[in-house]
Write a protein that holds these residues in place. Structure first.
Motif, mmCIF file in Angstrom:
data_model
loop_
_atom_site.group_PDB
_atom_site.id
_atom_site.type_symbol
_atom_site.label_atom_id
_atom_site.label_comp_id
_atom_site.label_asym_id
_atom_site.label_seq_id
_atom_site.Cartn_x
_atom_site.Cartn_y
_atom_site.Cartn_z
ATOM 1 N N HIS A 17 0.806 -1.219 0.000
ATOM 2 C CA HIS A 17 0.000 0.000 0.000
ATOM 3 C C HIS A 17 0.835 1.264 0.000
ATOM 4 N N ASN A 18 2.139 1.151 0.162
ATOM 5 C CA ASN A 18 2.957 2.348 0.319
ATOM 6 C C ASN A 18 3.043 3.181 -0.945
ATOM 7 N N ILE A 19 3.097 4.464 -0.730
ATOM 8 C CA ILE A 19 3.431 5.430 -1.756
ATOM 9 C C ILE A 19 4.664 6.140 -1.214
ATOM 10 N N THR A 20 5.620 6.413 -2.075
ATOM 11 C CA THR A 20 6.874 7.026 -1.646
ATOM 12 C C THR A 20 7.132 8.282 -2.463
ATOM 13 N N ILE A 21 8.192 8.994 -2.081
ATOM 14 C CA ILE A 21 8.612 10.175 -2.822
ATOM 15 C C ILE A 21 10.105 10.057 -3.071
ATOM 16 N N ASN A 70 2.227 22.058 9.694
ATOM 17 C CA ASN A 70 1.998 20.614 9.635
ATOM 18 C C ASN A 70 1.361 20.171 8.312
ATOM 19 N N ALA A 71 1.652 20.896 7.236
ATOM 20 C CA ALA A 71 1.073 20.565 5.932
ATOM 21 C C ALA A 71 1.806 19.397 5.294
ATOM 22 N N GLY A 72 1.126 18.749 4.376
ATOM 23 C CA GLY A 72 1.702 17.659 3.604
ATOM 24 C C GLY A 72 1.261 17.767 2.160
ATOM 25 N N ASP A 132 -10.823 11.906 7.522
ATOM 26 C CA ASP A 132 -11.187 10.554 7.921
ATOM 27 C C ASP A 132 -10.975 9.609 6.742
ATOM 28 N N GLY A 133 -10.273 8.530 6.971
ATOM 29 C CA GLY A 133 -10.008 7.554 5.925
ATOM 30 C C GLY A 133 -8.698 7.764 5.197
ATOM 31 N N ASP A 134 -8.003 8.873 5.462
ATOM 32 C CA ASP A 134 -6.721 9.116 4.822
ATOM 33 C C ASP A 134 -5.675 8.114 5.269
ATOM 34 N N THR A 135 -4.802 7.750 4.352
ATOM 35 C CA THR A 135 -3.569 7.053 4.697
ATOM 36 C C THR A 135 -2.485 8.110 4.656
ATOM 37 N N ILE A 136 -1.699 8.202 5.709
ATOM 38 C CA ILE A 136 -0.646 9.199 5.811
ATOM 39 C C ILE A 136 0.685 8.476 5.846
ATOM 40 N N VAL A 137 1.529 8.805 4.874
ATOM 41 C CA VAL A 137 2.840 8.177 4.766
ATOM 42 C C VAL A 137 3.895 9.257 4.955
ATOM 43 N N HIS A 138 4.857 8.988 5.827
ATOM 44 C CA HIS A 138 5.981 9.892 6.022
ATOM 45 C C HIS A 138 7.189 9.290 5.321
ATOM 46 N N ASP A 139 7.730 10.008 4.336
ATOM 47 C CA ASP A 139 8.885 9.520 3.586
ATOM 48 C C ASP A 139 9.813 10.688 3.293
ATOM 49 N N LYS A 162 5.273 14.534 4.412
ATOM 50 C CA LYS A 162 4.022 13.844 4.736
ATOM 51 C C LYS A 162 3.189 13.759 3.470
ATOM 52 N N LEU A 163 2.867 12.520 3.054
ATOM 53 C CA LEU A 163 2.008 12.279 1.897
ATOM 54 C C LEU A 163 0.650 11.827 2.398
ATOM 55 N N LEU A 164 -0.418 12.472 1.926
ATOM 56 C CA LEU A 164 -1.783 12.134 2.326
ATOM 57 C C LEU A 164 -2.514 11.557 1.120
#
Length: 140
Positions: A16-20, A39-41, A66-73, A77-79
Motif C-alpha cells: 500500500h505504500n506510496i513514496t517520494i 503541519n502541511a503535507g 477521515d479515511g486518509d492514509t498518511i505516509v511519512h517519507d 508527509k504524503l496524504l
C-alpha cells in the motif's frame, strides 16, 4: 480513522505504500516551507478524466481527513484518500525538470497505459470511467 505509515525507502515496500523520490522530497519540502500552513503535507489523489481515464492531482493540505492514509517519507508527509489509495499502491512521487519547466509526476506501477504528457493513466486498458477522457493531452 486515519492510518499513519512510515515509508520504507529501499528494500521491500508494503503493497500500500506510496513514496517520494529524493529530488521530489527536496522540491516538496521547499514548497511546503513556503506554504504558510503548519503541519502541511502533499495530498496525492486520483480523479476521473484526462486522456487516458484517470488523472493525478496534488495539493498542499494541512488537513487529515477521515479515511486518509498518511505516509511519512524523506521528511515529507504524503496524504492519500481511501478512494485513491488502490490506484496509487506502490507509486513514487517525483519531480522532473525538462525544457517546458518542471513539475511533480507519479511513477505508477498500476498504470497499464498513460498519455504522452504523463498526467493521466489507465489501469487495465478498459474504457475511461463514465465515458470521460476521450480527448488528447490538452483536454485535462
Amino acid at each position: 480513522m486515519t492510518a499513519t505509515i512510515p515509508a520504507q525507502t529501499g528494500g521491500d515496500l508494503p503493497a500500500h505504500n506510496i513514496t517520494i523520490s529524493e529530488f521530489g522530497a527536496m522540491k516538496a519540502l521547499a514548497i511546503l516551507s513556503q506554504s504558510g500552513k503548519e503541519n502541511a503535507g502533499v495530498r496525492v489523489f486520483i480523479k476521473s478524466g484526462g486522456c487516458s481515464g484517470y488523472q493525478y492531482g496534488m495539493a498542499i493540505d494541512d488537513r487529515e481527513l477521515d479515511g486518509d492514509t498518511i505516509v511519512h517519507d524523506r521528511g515529507v508527509k504524503l496524504l492519500v484518500d481511501r478512494m485513491s489509495l488502490p490506484l496509487l499502491r506502490g507509486s513514487e512521487v517525483d519531480f522532473v525538470e525538462n525544457m517546458m519547466g518542471g513539475g511533480f509526476t507519479v511513477h505508477n506501477p498500476n498504470a497499464t497505459s498513460s498519455c504522452g504528457c504523463g498526467h493521466s493513466f489507465r489501469t487495465d486498458g478498459a474504457q475511461s470511467p463514465d465515458g470521460e477522457g476521450s480527448g488528447g493531452c490538452g483536454s485535462h
